[in-house]
Write a protein that holds these residues in place. Structure first.
Motif, mmCIF file in Angstrom:
data_model
loop_
_atom_site.group_PDB
_atom_site.id
_atom_site.type_symbol
_atom_site.label_atom_id
_atom_site.label_comp_id
_atom_site.label_asym_id
_atom_site.label_seq_id
_atom_site.Cartn_x
_atom_site.Cartn_y
_atom_site.Cartn_z
ATOM 1 N N GLY A 90 20.563 5.700 23.915
ATOM 2 C CA GLY A 90 21.976 5.873 24.090
ATOM 3 C C GLY A 90 23.059 5.801 22.715
ATOM 4 O O GLY A 90 22.886 4.386 22.306
ATOM 5 N N ILE A 91 23.628 6.606 22.398
ATOM 6 C CA ILE A 91 24.541 6.516 21.336
ATOM 7 C C ILE A 91 25.957 6.693 21.846
ATOM 8 O O ILE A 91 26.423 8.121 22.379
ATOM 9 C CB ILE A 91 24.431 7.694 19.982
ATOM 10 C CG1 ILE A 91 22.940 7.292 19.698
ATOM 11 C CG2 ILE A 91 25.292 7.248 18.961
ATOM 12 C CD1 ILE A 91 22.868 8.511 18.561
ATOM 13 N N GLU A 92 26.805 5.578 21.970
ATOM 14 C CA GLU A 92 28.006 5.438 22.946
ATOM 15 C C GLU A 92 29.138 5.015 22.268
ATOM 16 O O GLU A 92 29.692 3.877 22.257
ATOM 17 C CB GLU A 92 27.596 4.684 23.989
ATOM 18 C CG GLU A 92 26.410 4.961 24.758
ATOM 19 C CD GLU A 92 25.907 3.812 25.745
ATOM 20 O OE1 GLU A 92 26.623 3.012 26.209
ATOM 21 O OE2 GLU A 92 24.270 3.911 25.802
ATOM 22 N N VAL B 296 14.421 22.501 19.000
ATOM 23 C CA VAL B 296 14.719 20.873 19.316
ATOM 24 C C VAL B 296 15.388 20.687 20.560
ATOM 25 O O VAL B 296 16.518 21.815 21.132
ATOM 26 C CB VAL B 296 15.511 20.444 18.252
ATOM 27 C CG1 VAL B 296 15.624 18.778 18.381
ATOM 28 C CG2 VAL B 296 14.783 20.612 16.936
ATOM 29 N N HIS B 297 15.123 19.834 21.441
ATOM 30 C CA HIS B 297 15.919 19.731 22.534
ATOM 31 C C HIS B 297 16.941 18.401 22.354
ATOM 32 O O HIS B 297 16.288 17.225 22.093
ATOM 33 C CB HIS B 297 14.640 19.388 23.854
ATOM 34 C CG HIS B 297 15.484 18.831 25.014
ATOM 35 N ND1 HIS B 297 16.086 19.693 25.853
ATOM 36 C CD2 HIS B 297 15.209 17.543 25.724
ATOM 37 C CE1 HIS B 297 16.543 18.983 27.069
ATOM 38 N NE2 HIS B 297 16.082 17.825 26.797
ATOM 39 N N MET B 298 18.156 18.402 22.949
ATOM 40 C CA MET B 298 19.032 17.260 23.018
ATOM 41 C C MET B 298 19.075 16.942 24.614
ATOM 42 O O MET B 298 19.796 17.691 25.345
ATOM 43 C CB MET B 298 20.330 17.682 22.361
ATOM 44 C CG MET B 298 20.160 17.636 20.828
ATOM 45 S SD MET B 298 21.629 17.650 19.848
ATOM 46 C CE MET B 298 22.586 18.788 20.521
ATOM 47 N N GLY B 299 18.593 15.740 25.008
ATOM 48 C CA GLY B 299 18.742 15.364 26.346
ATOM 49 C C GLY B 299 17.538 14.289 26.502
ATOM 50 O O GLY B 299 16.922 13.980 25.587
ATOM 51 N N TRP B 300 17.226 14.083 27.799
ATOM 52 C CA TRP B 300 16.180 13.217 28.172
ATOM 53 C C TRP B 300 15.692 13.313 29.410
ATOM 54 O O TRP B 300 16.226 14.477 30.284
ATOM 55 C CB TRP B 300 16.531 11.980 27.966
ATOM 56 C CG TRP B 300 17.659 11.564 28.960
ATOM 57 C CD1 TRP B 300 19.049 12.000 29.204
ATOM 58 C CD2 TRP B 300 17.626 10.498 29.860
ATOM 59 N NE1 TRP B 300 19.719 11.230 30.110
ATOM 60 C CE2 TRP B 300 18.605 10.179 30.729
ATOM 61 C CE3 TRP B 300 16.858 9.850 30.305
ATOM 62 C CZ2 TRP B 300 19.229 9.689 31.638
ATOM 63 C CZ3 TRP B 300 16.780 8.787 31.722
ATOM 64 C CH2 TRP B 300 18.109 8.760 32.044
ATOM 65 N N SER C 220 26.029 8.986 25.440
ATOM 66 C CA SER C 220 25.259 10.194 24.746
ATOM 67 C C SER C 220 23.794 9.981 24.868
ATOM 68 O O SER C 220 23.533 9.024 23.835
ATOM 69 C CB SER C 220 25.812 10.702 23.715
ATOM 70 O OG SER C 220 27.345 10.677 23.358
ATOM 71 N N ASN C 221 23.084 10.580 25.468
ATOM 72 C CA ASN C 221 21.377 10.060 25.654
ATOM 73 C C ASN C 221 20.725 11.229 25.240
ATOM 74 O O ASN C 221 20.590 12.237 25.544
ATOM 75 C CB ASN C 221 21.387 9.789 27.264
ATOM 76 C CG ASN C 221 22.455 9.138 27.760
ATOM 77 O OD1 ASN C 221 22.865 7.955 27.530
ATOM 78 N ND2 ASN C 221 23.350 9.786 28.677
ATOM 79 N N PHE C 222 19.528 10.499 24.711
ATOM 80 C CA PHE C 222 18.507 11.633 23.764
ATOM 81 C C PHE C 222 17.041 11.011 24.058
ATOM 82 O O PHE C 222 16.981 9.724 23.940
ATOM 83 C CB PHE C 222 18.866 11.444 22.270
ATOM 84 C CG PHE C 222 20.478 12.028 22.024
ATOM 85 C CD1 PHE C 222 20.610 13.383 22.205
ATOM 86 C CD2 PHE C 222 21.289 11.046 21.858
ATOM 87 C CE1 PHE C 222 21.935 13.718 21.953
ATOM 88 C CE2 PHE C 222 22.546 11.636 21.644
ATOM 89 C CZ PHE C 222 22.854 12.835 21.807
#
Length: 402
Positions: A332-334, A97-101, A230-232
């Motif tokens: 984004g979860i911020e 799994v990749h966390m980022g964008w 925090s961005n995904f």
């Protein structure tokens, strides 16, 4: 100023894990810069975990001179961060799994090539591609001109190179790794805020934590704000993906977001012409003031969860940018002390906090990569437990207008 915290080996050994080895990679005060550097578990004679930590200096284009630290755990996560960009986290990968964008900004842009005041205060966007960006600390939110100055988008700390950087590895199981930085926001007669950042990771784990301490080193009180942006994107973000968190109420950031209020917790696939939608959330929390927010994919077998303390970070912003993939398909979860309104609005609504001379405050967050349905179910259960019997309220009217 002699109050500046020195990341000496002795200080790290005292504050860090017992029996730890420490490497100072950067020290502005000591004139130290390691440049390209690497250490491995084999070199440390650690047999029951395999990991490496390396720093690489980048070259070419706008990333000339930028540094990236990469922590690689063979049976856990690979985490990349940039000391050049305020210790921002670039991405975290693991367990398939990749966390980022995927941002249109492909390089790790050196702040030397960014003018934060360009684009009418939106110059910050020219370097924006990270998984976690610290937005603050002197101010954050949308740009505005007030008090005889331009408050640029999301402050300066994310485009400030760290003055001190060190790596700390415990010599005993579970071999916790700590990557520390010191980021200064200082200006003559204006501000002297300093943030000690720390990333902690145990090799083999599917989670890591951030522990930041912000201190006002000036002789006068000073305001502060912070948003942990925090961005995904893919593969977690997709059509049918869901956002979950226990909450007291939610409201649209502006009139445009009102149109998406009914479906605010679910996501569309990449959609051309989709402008960003932002939602303001007042989170609920448990008896210890802890809460969690998560993004999970449609199948419910992949996701990312962020746990944080609501006394430290009392508000939550959710940012939807389900534009085309080339434009930047991301959410984004911020968690933060403020919403993303300009500082003038946040002051008027009493959300801007203040530190007295010499006073410190801290922020603690844990990021967990969810890589199977059982882990996703556990987070959903925790959200339901915190929500309890409280019915969340949907407020149709934005709390402010820019």
């Amino acid at each position: 100023m002699k109050k500046t915290v020195m990341f000496s080996a002795l200080a790290l050994l005292i504050s860090g894990p017992v029996m730890a080895k420490t490497w100072v990679l950067t020290s502005a005060e000591g004139g130290t810069e390691q440049g390209n550097w690497r250490i491995t578990s084999d070199q440390l004679n650690i047999k029951d975990q395999q990991f490496s930590i390396e720093q690489v200096v980048l070259h070419g284009g706008k990333q000339e001179g930028s540094k990236v630290i990469k922590l690689i755990s063979k049976n856990g996560l690979t985490i990349a961060l940039s000391p050049t960009r305020g210790m921002n986290l670039l991405y975290a990968d693991g367990f398939g799994v990749h966390m980022g964008w995927n941002s249109p900004v492909k390089e790790v842009v050196n702040p030397a090539f960014i003018n934060l005041e360009s684009r009418n205060g939106l110059g910050w966007l020219e370097g924006f591609n990270e998984m976690v960006v610290r937005c603050g600390y002197e101010w954050t939110g949308h740009p505005v001109t007030a008090d005889g100055q331009i408050y640029t988008l999301h402050g300066k700390v994310g485009n400030t190179p760290a003055s001190q950087v060190s790596v700390d590895v415990s010599e005993t199981a579970p071999y916790e790794i700590r990557i520390r930085g010191l980021v200064k926001e200082s200006a003559f007669k204006k501000v002297d805020l300093q943030t000690e950042t720390e990333l902690r990771y145990i090799p083999g784990s599917n989670s890591f934590s951030l522990h930041d301490v912000l201190t006002n080193h000036a002789d006068y009180p000073h305001d502060y704000q912070i948003i942990y942006h925090s961005n995904f994107g893919k593969p977690i973000l997709e059509q049918g993906a869901r956002f979950i968190t226990p909450y007291e109420n939610v409201s649209p950031f502006n009139d445009y977001a009102k149109g998406g209020l009914k479906e605010w917790q679910t996501y569309a696939g990449p959609t051309k012409g989709f402008d960003e939608m932002v939602f303001n959330i007042k989170p609920l929390f448990d008896a210890s003031k802890q809460t969690v927010a998560a993004l999970v994919n449609k199948a419910g077998d992949k996701g990312v969860a962020i746990s944080y303390n609501t006394e430290q970070l009392p508000v939550l912003t959710m940012w939807k940018n389900t534009d085309t993939e080339k434009q930047g398909y991301v959410t984004g979860i911020e968690p933060g002390t403020s919403y993303a309104y300009p500082v003038t609005i946040e002051r008027a609504q009493k959300r801007v906090k203040q530190l007295q001379p010499g006073q410190s405050t801290r922020f603690d967050l844990t990021y967990t990569l969810l890589h199977n349905s059982a882990q996703v179910a556990d987070v959903e259960k925790r959200v339901k437990e915190i929500q309890g019997s409280k019915t969340p309220q949907t407020i149709d009217t934005p709390m402010a207008k820019e």
